[in-house]
Design an enzyme around this catalytic site. Structure first.
Site, PDB file in Angstrom:
ATOM      1  N   TYR A  88       3.322   2.304   3.660  1.00 27.12           N
ATOM      2  CA  TYR A  88       3.320   2.782   2.258  1.00 27.12           C
ATOM      3  C   TYR A  88       4.164   4.045   2.121  1.00 27.12           C
ATOM      4  O   TYR A  88       4.989   4.171   1.197  1.00 27.12           O
ATOM      5  CB  TYR A  88       1.869   3.043   1.865  1.00 27.12           C
ATOM      6  CG  TYR A  88       1.627   3.438   0.430  1.00 27.12           C
ATOM      7  CD1 TYR A  88       1.491   2.469  -0.564  1.00 27.12           C
ATOM      8  CD2 TYR A  88       1.487   4.770   0.057  1.00 27.12           C
ATOM      9  CE1 TYR A  88       1.235   2.819  -1.875  1.00 27.12           C
ATOM     10  CE2 TYR A  88       1.233   5.134  -1.252  1.00 27.12           C
ATOM     11  CZ  TYR A  88       1.100   4.159  -2.224  1.00 27.12           C
ATOM     12  OH  TYR A  88       0.849   4.516  -3.526  1.00 27.12           O
ATOM     13  N   ASN A 100       6.879   0.736 -11.330  1.00 24.08           N
ATOM     14  CA  ASN A 100       5.520   1.207 -11.071  1.00 24.08           C
ATOM     15  C   ASN A 100       4.724   0.279 -10.146  1.00 24.08           C
ATOM     16  O   ASN A 100       3.764   0.718  -9.520  1.00 24.08           O
ATOM     17  CB  ASN A 100       4.808   1.349 -12.429  1.00 24.08           C
ATOM     18  CG  ASN A 100       3.316   1.477 -12.305  1.00 24.08           C
ATOM     19  OD1 ASN A 100       2.807   2.515 -11.883  1.00 24.08           O
ATOM     20  ND2 ASN A 100       2.583   0.410 -12.640  1.00 24.08           N
TER      21      ASN A 100
END
Ligand code: CAA
Length: 247
Positions: free
Chosen positions: A153, A88
């Site tokens: 990203y 995560n």
């Protein structure tokens, strides 16, 4: 469930991570996370304790292979072998590509994608030996659709799902499922850091008309964990309020 399963949630002290830690604790798993900043982590752990959550903490920057391996060893020592891994931990360093620095590129790739290798590698052999495991990548809607200002990203998040679908094939016969969750825009510090005017335009594109909540991502994580979910592997679950409906 025989012995209590151990879940390692990387980046557990963050917005989505905290909700995942709580949800998995509520579901009866032993939960651990990593930290880089001892003061911040100590405060987080104390707050979690006050709300009734006992989360194991292990030091380690997931972007470093050595620190990640030491962190997994520490979690194993404190809580037991890792049965469930939720990759995560993630950061943004947004900027249009023609202005992007090597640092912006490498920091994001190292923290979001190379971390997945660094943390999964030390846990996979134990899962294969014990013939049970759950590995979940927390990717992003922007890995699916791209995003202006996020070449770094989006590349890292798309890469996470490429990892998922390969690892899922290699480990299906060992009782290990590997899946991706692709959250849309969630009301966390990361999203609140987007300039307000830009954020308002993004929310206007979400059919549900609002940002998601961290708990809505934690719910999706919990969905993949029980034995009933054993046949769900290699999936990419979009949890995005309808903002992107790829299939
Ligand atoms: N489409 C087309 N043009 C766009 C655009 C878009 N989506 N976004 C910005 N632009 C345009 C602006 O209108 C502006 O144009 P003008 O100069 O003609 O006025 C131009 O791009 C600005 O570009 P700059 O290179 O000068 O960039 P900047 O320094 O002003 O910042 C940015 C640009 C960093 C991309 C900024 O717009 C931004 O932060 N955008 C949000 C990016 C985003 O969504 N990040 C998600 C973070 S949350 C997250 O990542 C969690 C998750 O998984 C969902």
């Amino acid at each position: 469930m025989t012995a209590t399963r151990v879940a390692l949630v990387t980046g557990g002290t963050g917005g989505i991570g905290t909700a995942i830690c709580k949800r998995l604790s509520d579901a009866g798993y032993k939960v651990a996370t990593n930290y880089r900043n001892e003061d911040k982590a100590g405060r987080w752990q104390a707050e979690m304790k006050e709300s009734g959550y006992d989360v194991f903490l292990a030091r380690g920057d997931v972007s470093s292979p050595d620190e990640a391996a030491a962190m997994v060893a520490e979690v194993t020592r404190q809580a037991g072998p890792v049965d469930i891994l939720v990759n995560n931990a993630g950061i943004t360093r947004d900027g249009t590509f023609h202005k992007m620095t090597p640092e912006q590129w490498h920091e994001v790739i190292n923290t979001n994608l190379n971390s997945v290798f660094n943390v999964t590698r030390p846990v996979i052999e134990g899962m294969r030996e014990r013939k049970w495991g759950r590995i979940i990548q927390i990717s992003s809607i922007n890995g699916q659709k791209g995003q202006y200002g996020q070449a770094n990203y989006a590349a890292s998040k798309a890469g996470m799902h490429g990892f998922t679908i390969s690892l899922a094939q290699e480990n299906a016969r060992f009782g290990i499922t590997v899946n991706t969750i692709s959250p849309g825009y969630i009301g966390t510090e990361m999203v609140m850091a987007v300039p307000e005017a830009v954020r308002e335009k993004i929310v206007a594109q979400i059919p549900t008309g609002r940002l998601g909540s961290p708990e809505e991502i934690a719910y999706a994580v919990a969905f993949f964990l029980p034995d009933e979910a054993a046949w769900i592997t290699g999936a990419n679950l979009s949890v995005n309020g309808g903002q992107y409906m790829g299939w």
